[in-house]
Enzyme design. Structure first.
Site, PDB file in Angstrom:
ATOM      1  CG  HIS A   1      -2.023  -1.172   1.468  1.00  0.00           C
ATOM      2  ND1 HIS A   1      -1.246  -2.435   1.748  1.00  0.00           N
ATOM      3  CD2 HIS A   1      -3.130  -1.338   1.001  1.00  0.00           C
ATOM      4  CE1 HIS A   1      -2.306  -3.474   1.693  1.00  0.00           C
ATOM      5  NE2 HIS A   1      -3.461  -2.474   1.486  1.00  0.00           N
TER       6      HIS A   1
ATOM      7  CG  HIS B   1      -5.980   1.675  -0.357  1.00  0.00           C
ATOM      8  ND1 HIS B   1      -5.766   2.496   0.556  1.00  0.00           N
ATOM      9  CD2 HIS B   1      -6.137   0.196  -0.390  1.00  0.00           C
ATOM     10  CE1 HIS B   1      -6.167   1.434   1.723  1.00  0.00           C
ATOM     11  NE2 HIS B   1      -6.301   0.293   1.149  1.00  0.00           N
TER      12      HIS B   1
ATOM     13  CD  GLU C   1     -20.018  -5.937  24.901  1.00  0.00           C
ATOM     14  OE1 GLU C   1     -21.022  -6.410  25.596  1.00  0.00           O
ATOM     15  OE2 GLU C   1     -20.294  -5.206  24.029  1.00  0.00           O
TER      16      GLU C   1
ATOM     17  CG  HIS D   1     -28.335 -13.158  26.634  1.00  0.00           C
ATOM     18  ND1 HIS D   1     -28.893 -12.591  25.558  1.00  0.00           N
ATOM     19  CD2 HIS D   1     -27.680 -12.059  27.302  1.00  0.00           C
ATOM     20  CE1 HIS D   1     -29.140 -11.311  25.654  1.00  0.00           C
ATOM     21  NE2 HIS D   1     -28.371 -10.901  26.844  1.00  0.00           N
TER      22      HIS D   1
END
Length: 654
Positions: free
Chosen positions: A27, A258, A399, A461
């Site tokens: 890149h 890129h 999280e 869950h």
């Protein structure tokens, strides 16, 4: 812009262009576009010493946009780091080269963290900045007074982890955190307006960050912005408006620069456009010496710092030391005296209560589930805005950021971070857990509510495939303890594992103790061991983990009444068992031809233990919403059902 500045920046540009071209992969666009910003930072502001890459009070430079790795490798080579030679750069993206396609953390090299998955570096940088504030509070501003700089691109800021991490950083007012935003408005698919129309100024200011917009190719504007942030009162984004592939007549400002080599014809045009009349990888001595001079400035900075550090060295070393052996030994003795049914999440809390009763470098936290994960103890002090004299972080419902931030905390120094959430939400944490393992960092993930045993919250869950997925990650120890003793031992092993992160998979429901006798040996360190034998001569081996070890014991006793004798193996950590000696493994699982496993989760990771003649009792579909004992019965995870099936099977074998 000065001629010297142009020469310095072109070193970065052409090392990057040439390395990508030689590798025929990489890149080039980002290093070409951000060379001006990086040069001003390293030349005028960044505190670093190539002779001692681990200098405690160095500024941290994180390349979150890891695909532009040649920017980092060029800077490390040019400023005099021994880790990166010109030959290393010529071997960019080749087997075993330190110049990997994306930066890979190696101690004492200047590569501060592994990046590539976009946005991870932002969370790591927040972890570095939090660690710096904590250590500054412990050691004083004379010893710790540095900054963390993170270079992030449009893609990093599209990733959800950037929102989570920047929001927390703003809340905590991490004033020594600076983001250099490569605002080139280009992504792989083309212009970023294909997918994004964010007002960056409003977005970042709403997080509680300062926002400064500069021309990323204007030396004076960049310098002025970086000078301003030296006295910032909150985290700062310097939005650097740049052109990806700067200097390329046909590819500048386009996605074509890129992620592909520019091509030999285009490189000739770039050399002409930027007046760089040198061969590939050639850096004129005069310019190289100017870069080396920039690198040498840090030696004096560290020497001056060392005069103060040496006066406090004994105190600092004592403060950074971690020794948990005696504490955990006492906890095991206490557990034998206080025998009772406990959820392993509660056993973990009792262990943490003991560990946090003394000064050490454990930094706890939870993603808004402290009371459920049992990660917070009475000894914890909360880290909050303006007050870093603590050892517990409320991460909020973030999280993924929590996990990435913990990687930063672990990388920074001697901190040992642990953070809690439900095991089902390990999926939100997975990219960062994987990087903990890849970087060999001691990060501890406390994952509770680890099975259908959580009951009524239901299949959304209840983890099924999560344990198998985590166990598949190389260099990650997944612990699933069966009682309080095993929980203590698993914590001990996690704290001893200096190059391996750990997951502690813990129950919501109470479990009867399986170990009732004192043992100085950490049996969980073996990964698996025998807990029960109903006869000297046996026909069956029952292997189980966590909450199902009690079920295995109950099943074994039922079978013994029908003179089918067995032994029960508790396997709290498959990863540790797998590395034991062949003789030990044979002793544990190959004593009998017939073997079964019991675990209230996906069965696929047990087949290698039970073999072609064995059975795995578990769950290979989604769970149910009901009281947990009813769910166990629904899936046939009862001693009556398992014993019945085994009796029929054993009779057929006879």
């Amino acid at each position: 812009m000065s001629k010297l500045h142009n020469d310095l920046t072109n070193c970065i540009r052409f090392l990057s262009i040439d390395a990508v071209q030689k590798a025929n992969s990489g890149h080039p666009g980002m290093p070409m576009g951000m060379a001006d910003v990086a040069t001003v930072l390293f030349k005028n502001f960044l505190r670093f010493n190539p002779k001692n890459p681990n200098w405690l009070n160095r500024d941290r430079f994180v390349l979150s946009a890891g695909h532009g790795s040649m920017l980092l490798y060029s800077l490390l080579y040019l400023t005099g780091y021994k880790s990166i030679s010109l030959n290393s750069i010529k071997k960019f993206r080749q087997l075993n080269s330190i110049c990997a396609g994306h930066p890979e953390y190696h101690p004492k090299t200047g590569i501060e963290t592994t990046t590539g998955p976009l946005g991870q570096g932002i969370a790591n940088a927040v972890g570095f900045a939090i660690a710096e504030e904590i250590l500054k509070k412990k050691l004083g501003t004379e010893i710790i007074n540095h900054k963390t700089y993170v270079l992030a691109g449009d893609g990093c800021l599209m990733e959800g982890i950037s929102h989570e991490a920047m929001s927390l950083a703003g809340h905590l007012k991490l004033k020594n955190l600076v983001m250099l935003f490569d605002n080139n408005s280009i992504s792989i698919d083309g212009p970023t307006n294909l997918a994004v129309s964010d007002n960056f100024k409003k977005r970042f200011e709403n997080y509680g960050w300062e926002y400064v917009l500069v021309d990323g190719h204007n030396e004076k504007e960049i310098f002025k912005a970086l000078k301003k942030v030296q006295n910032a009162k909150k985290p700062t984004v310097i939005s650097c408006k740049t052109k990806i592939g700067y200097g390329s007549p046909n590819k500048s400002g386009k996605s074509s620069s890129h992620g592909s080599p520019l091509g030999l014809d285009e490189i000739k045009l770039v050399r002409n456009a930027l007046n760089w009349n040198y061969k590939p990888f050639e850096i004129p001595n005069k310019i190289l010496n100017a870069w080396k001079k920039i690198g040498k400035k840090g030696q004096k900075l560290e020497n001056d710092w060392n005069k103060i550090y040496k006066k406090k060295k004994i105190f600092i070393n004592k403060l950074l030391k971690n020794d948990f052996t005696k504490i955990l030994k006492r906890e095991k003795q206490k557990a034998i005296i206080e025998i009772k049914s406990l959820a392993t999440r509660k056993s973990s809390e009792l262990t943490l209560n003991a560990l946090t009763s003394v000064t050490n470098n454990l930094i706890g936290g939870s993603a808004d589930l402290a009371g459920s994960n049992n990660t917070k103890t009475k000894h914890h002090k909360i880290i909050k805005p303006g007050d870093f004299n603590g050892n517990y972080i409320h991460y909020g419902v973030r999280e993924h950021a929590m996990s990435g931030i913990m990687n930063g905390l672990a990388l920074y120094s001697n901190f040992i971070p642990y953070g809690g959430t439900f095991l089902i939400f390990s999926d939100y944490c997975k990219p960062s857990i994987r990087l903990s393992a890849l970087m060999q960092q001691k990060v501890i993930y406390v994952m509770t509510h680890d099975s259908i045993g959580l009951g009524e919250d239901g299949p959304t869950h209840q983890p099924i495939e999560q344990l198998s997925g985590l166990r598949a990650i190389p260099n990650l120890n997944v612990f699933r303890p069966a009682d309080r003793i095993e929980t203590i031992e698993c914590w001990e092993q996690a704290l001893k594992s200096s190059k391996t992160p750990s997951v502690l998979s813990l129950t919501r429901q109470n479990l009867d103790p399986i170990r009732k006798k004192k043992s100085n040996v950490n049996k969980c360190s073996l990964g698996a061991y025998e807990v029960l034998r109903t006869n000297k001569k046996i026909q069956l081996t029952i292997i189980a983990s966590g909450s199902e070890v009690n079920l295995a014991i109950e099943t074994s006793h039922k079978l013994a009444k029908d003179k089918i004798y067995s032994k029960v193996i508790s396997m709290p950590c498959q990863d540790l068992f797998n590395i034991q000696s062949i003789s030990y493994k044979n002793k544990i699982i190959n004593e009998t031809k017939m073997k079964i496993s019991i675990e209230a989760a996906s069965t696929d990771c047990w087949k290698k233990y039970v073999g072609e003649h064995g059975l795995s009792f578990g769950i290979n579909e989604f769970g149910k919403s009901a009281p947990y004992k009813d769910i166990y019965k629904h899936f046939g995870l009862t001693s009556t059902n398992i014993a019945s099936k085994l009796k029929k099977m054993m009779r057929k074998k006879i």
